[in-house]
Design an enzyme around this catalytic site. Structure first.
Site, PDB file in Angstrom:
ATOM      1  N   ASN A 265     -42.177   2.138  45.481  1.00 50.41           N
ATOM      2  CA  ASN A 265     -41.905   0.704  45.626  1.00 50.41           C
ATOM      3  C   ASN A 265     -40.534   0.326  45.081  1.00 50.41           C
ATOM      4  OD1 ASN A 265     -44.520   0.081  46.710  1.00 50.41           O
ATOM      5  ND2 ASN A 265     -45.362   0.277  44.648  1.00 50.41           N
ATOM      6  N   HIS A 267     -39.581   0.595  42.122  1.00 55.39           N
ATOM      7  CA  HIS A 267     -39.673   0.222  40.712  1.00 55.39           C
ATOM      8  C   HIS A 267     -39.356   1.460  39.882  1.00 55.39           C
ATOM      9  CE1 HIS A 267     -42.972  -2.853  41.960  1.00 55.39           C
ATOM     10  NE2 HIS A 267     -41.780  -3.406  41.993  1.00 55.39           N
ATOM     11  N   CYS A 302     -38.974  -3.407  36.653  1.00 48.71           N
ATOM     12  CA  CYS A 302     -37.651  -2.903  36.289  1.00 48.71           C
ATOM     13  C   CYS A 302     -37.099  -2.139  37.480  1.00 48.71           C
ATOM     14  CB  CYS A 302     -37.761  -2.002  35.057  1.00 48.71           C
ATOM     15  SG  CYS A 302     -36.176  -1.444  34.418  1.00 48.71           S
TER      16      CYS A 302
END
Length: 362
Positions: A265, A267, A302
């Protein structure tokens, strides 16, 4: 590979006083070129009742093995398999050299990666993975939803050593209206002893808005068959108050991620957060102790170009049996918190048997 047969006590009421006799019948597997043999002839399956809440009724994990009597549970399985009518996923793995630390033990980061891998393999076995998207059901794809972790709780009773074969058991439970709780145990395949216990809360996030949302009814209908009901977490999160940022005296700045740290994803992988909190953990703790308990609260996603600050402080504690507690915060340079965490450390224990004598070779 060796085949294990379990002979169970006569009734569930005798669990507290009984041991499960484990008899090995050696068989050779021709699926691989080398023959793997287990030298243990007689041993016992240890059931840690205090650490393992009921899966349903009197069934406990890993005593789910009770329902797999006369099945081969020691053959190394790359993809894993479904047991207990699909409610539990089982996978055997061997601890490899690139997954160990300086003490020849499986690293905590490797443990976290295996937990995530078991979840993805479970979804794949259930047919909930489509178009190579991990754990994405048709309903989730239609609504642009993905799973994200909200919190992770891990306790390590003993770290597996290099070359050991361990068995991962994994199951999922409903958690309110908003998410699903994932539970895991990692067990010694020779004794059945529980080595690691973990629980995690996963929630839905919209890929476009980047906001979490309630579990849609359509998705609930797709996964409800495989969710256990009214099951306590395999490990409870210990509660801690809002972190005292101003008291955090161990700080590391300028931490960044690379392409290899991103998940599907885009991330930063949750295991990378562990690397970052260790950056600000005092050397005196890391050098003489090992991680025992970990509680992570994921606050914000993040991404690759984010620059992270890692802050830590040792929590005052006069109780020796509680270990050394350290409070952590990861935040962006802007001040927005990415992660809150608390770790508990204990004195290094359980040297890997037969490994120390090999250290002089390298």
């Amino acid at each position: 590979m060796a085949t294990s047969r379990f002979f169970m006590p006569p009734s569930a009421s005798t669990w507290n006083k009984s041991k499960v006799s484990l008899q090995r019948v050696n068989k050779t597997s021709y699926a691989i070129q080398k023959t793997v043999r287990f030298s243990v002839i007689n041993c016992s399956l240890k059931i840690n009742l205090h650490a393992q809440p009921a899966l349903n009724g009197e069934i406990r994990v890993p005593s789910v093995i009770k329902e797999m009597e006369n099945e081969d549970i020691t053959s190394l399985s790359v993809a894993g398999r479904l047991v207990k009518a699909g409610l539990v996923f089982q996978q055997n793995v061997s601890v490899r050299s690139f997954e160990i630390d300086s003490e020849y033990k499986m690293s905590t980061k490797a443990i976290m990666n295996y937990l995530q891998e078991a979840s993805l393999n479970y979804a794949k076995k259930l047919g909930l993975t489509i178009d190579t998207r991990f754990g994405i059901t048709p309903g989730m794809r239609k609504m642009d939803l993905v799973w994200v972790f909200r919190g992770m709780h891990i306790e390590v009773d003993r770290y597996p050593c290099w070359g050991e074969v361990v068995q991962i058991l994994h199951w999922a439970c409903a958690s309110g209206r908003t998410g699903v709780r994932f539970d895991w145990t990692i067990n010694d395949i020779n004794t059945g002893e529980t080595l690691v216990r973990a629980s995690c809360l996963a929630v839905m996030m919209n890929k476009n808005t980047r906001k979490t949302c309630k579990l849609p009814e359509e998705v609930k209908d797709e996964i409800k068959t495989y969710l256990s009901v009214d099951v306590e977490p395999i490990v409870e999160a210990f509660k801690f108050s809002c972190p005292q940022i101003e008291a955090m005296d161990h700080i590391k700045t300028g931490l960044t991620s690379g392409w290899n740290d991103l998940d599907v994803n885009y991330h930063v992988n949750n295991a990378k957060y562990l690397d970052w909190i260790l950056e600000s953990t005092p050397d005196s703790i890391r050098d003489r102790h090992e991680l025992w308990k970990m509680n992570f609260e994921y606050r914000k996603e993040c991404l690759k170009d984010d620059v992270i600050q890692s802050l830590s402080r040792v929590v005052p504690n006069n109780e020796k049996n509680r270990g050394i507690e350290v409070e952590h915060v990861l935040r962006l340079e802007s001040g927005h918190q990415v992660l809150r965490a608390r770790t508990v450390w204990r004195t290094n224990s359980h040297p890997c048997r037969g490994i120390n004598s090999m250290k002089t070779i390298f």
